[in-house]
Motif scaffolding. Structure first.
Motif, short mmCIF file in Angstrom:
data_model
loop_
_atom_site.label_atom_id
_atom_site.label_comp_id
_atom_site.label_asym_id
_atom_site.label_seq_id
_atom_site.Cartn_x
_atom_site.Cartn_y
_atom_site.Cartn_z
N ILE A 12 0.84 -1.19 0.00
CA ILE A 12 0.00 0.00 0.00
C ILE A 12 0.88 1.24 0.00
N ALA A 13 0.55 2.18 -0.89
CA ALA A 13 1.30 3.43 -0.95
C ALA A 13 0.81 4.37 0.15
N THR A 14 1.76 5.00 0.81
CA THR A 14 1.43 5.98 1.84
C THR A 14 1.42 7.38 1.22
N LYS A 15 0.95 8.34 1.98
CA LYS A 15 0.98 9.73 1.52
C LYS A 15 2.42 10.14 1.23
N ARG A 16 3.34 9.68 2.06
CA ARG A 16 4.76 10.00 1.85
C ARG A 16 5.24 9.42 0.51
N ASP A 17 4.87 8.17 0.24
CA ASP A 17 5.24 7.55 -1.04
C ASP A 17 4.73 8.36 -2.21
N LEU A 18 3.47 8.78 -2.13
CA LEU A 18 2.87 9.54 -3.21
C LEU A 18 3.54 10.90 -3.38
N ARG A 19 3.88 11.53 -2.27
CA ARG A 19 4.55 12.84 -2.33
C ARG A 19 5.94 12.69 -2.94
N GLU A 20 6.67 11.65 -2.57
CA GLU A 20 8.00 11.42 -3.15
C GLU A 20 7.90 11.18 -4.65
N LEU A 21 6.90 10.42 -5.08
CA LEU A 21 6.68 10.19 -6.51
C LEU A 21 6.35 11.49 -7.22
N GLU A 22 5.50 12.29 -6.62
CA GLU A 22 5.12 13.58 -7.19
C GLU A 22 6.36 14.47 -7.37
N LEU A 23 7.20 14.54 -6.35
CA LEU A 23 8.41 15.35 -6.43
C LEU A 23 9.37 14.82 -7.50
N THR A 24 9.50 13.52 -7.59
CA THR A 24 10.35 12.91 -8.61
C THR A 24 9.85 13.25 -10.01
N LEU A 25 8.54 13.17 -10.21
CA LEU A 25 7.96 13.48 -11.52
C LEU A 25 8.12 14.97 -11.86
N GLU A 26 7.99 15.82 -10.85
CA GLU A 26 8.20 17.25 -11.08
C GLU A 26 9.62 17.53 -11.51
N ILE A 27 10.59 16.89 -10.86
CA ILE A 27 12.00 17.08 -11.20
C ILE A 27 12.27 16.59 -12.62
N LYS A 28 11.74 15.41 -12.96
CA LYS A 28 11.96 14.85 -14.30
C LYS A 28 11.30 15.69 -15.38
N SER A 29 10.15 16.27 -15.08
CA SER A 29 9.46 17.07 -16.10
C SER A 29 10.18 18.39 -16.36
N LYS A 30 11.00 18.85 -15.40
CA LYS A 30 11.75 20.10 -15.56
C LYS A 30 13.06 19.88 -16.32
N MET A 31 13.46 18.64 -16.50
CA MET A 31 14.72 18.34 -17.18
C MET A 31 14.59 18.44 -18.68
#
Length: 71
Positions: A52-71
């Motif tokens: 089960i994904a936690t809120k922390r897991d989802l936030r980390e994924l969101e941050l990772t996707l934001e970083i990748k989209s800025k590259m």
């Protein structure tokens, strides 16, 4: 000492404080600890709690996707 062990120790002390002998309190607390452990293991199995994904897991994924989209 794990949280469960601490709770079982508290349970043991509570039983002794209301008049159970050391032996009675130990047996009851040990049975309670085993029961809790089995219930947790069963819940993990039934509900795949380790997957089960936690809120922390989802936030980390969101941050990772934001970083990748800025590259």
């Amino acid at each position: 000492m794990s949280v469960t062990s601490l709770k079982i120790h508290e349970f043991y002390n509570e039983l002794k404080s209301v008049g159970f002998s050391e032996q009675q309190a130990e047996v009851i607390a040990n049975i309670q600890g085993k029961t809790a452990s089995v219930a947790i293991d069963q819940a993990r199995h039934d509900y795949e709690l380790d997957n089960i994904a936690t809120k922390r897991d989802l936030r980390e994924l969101e941050l990772t996707l934001e970083i990748k989209s800025k590259m």
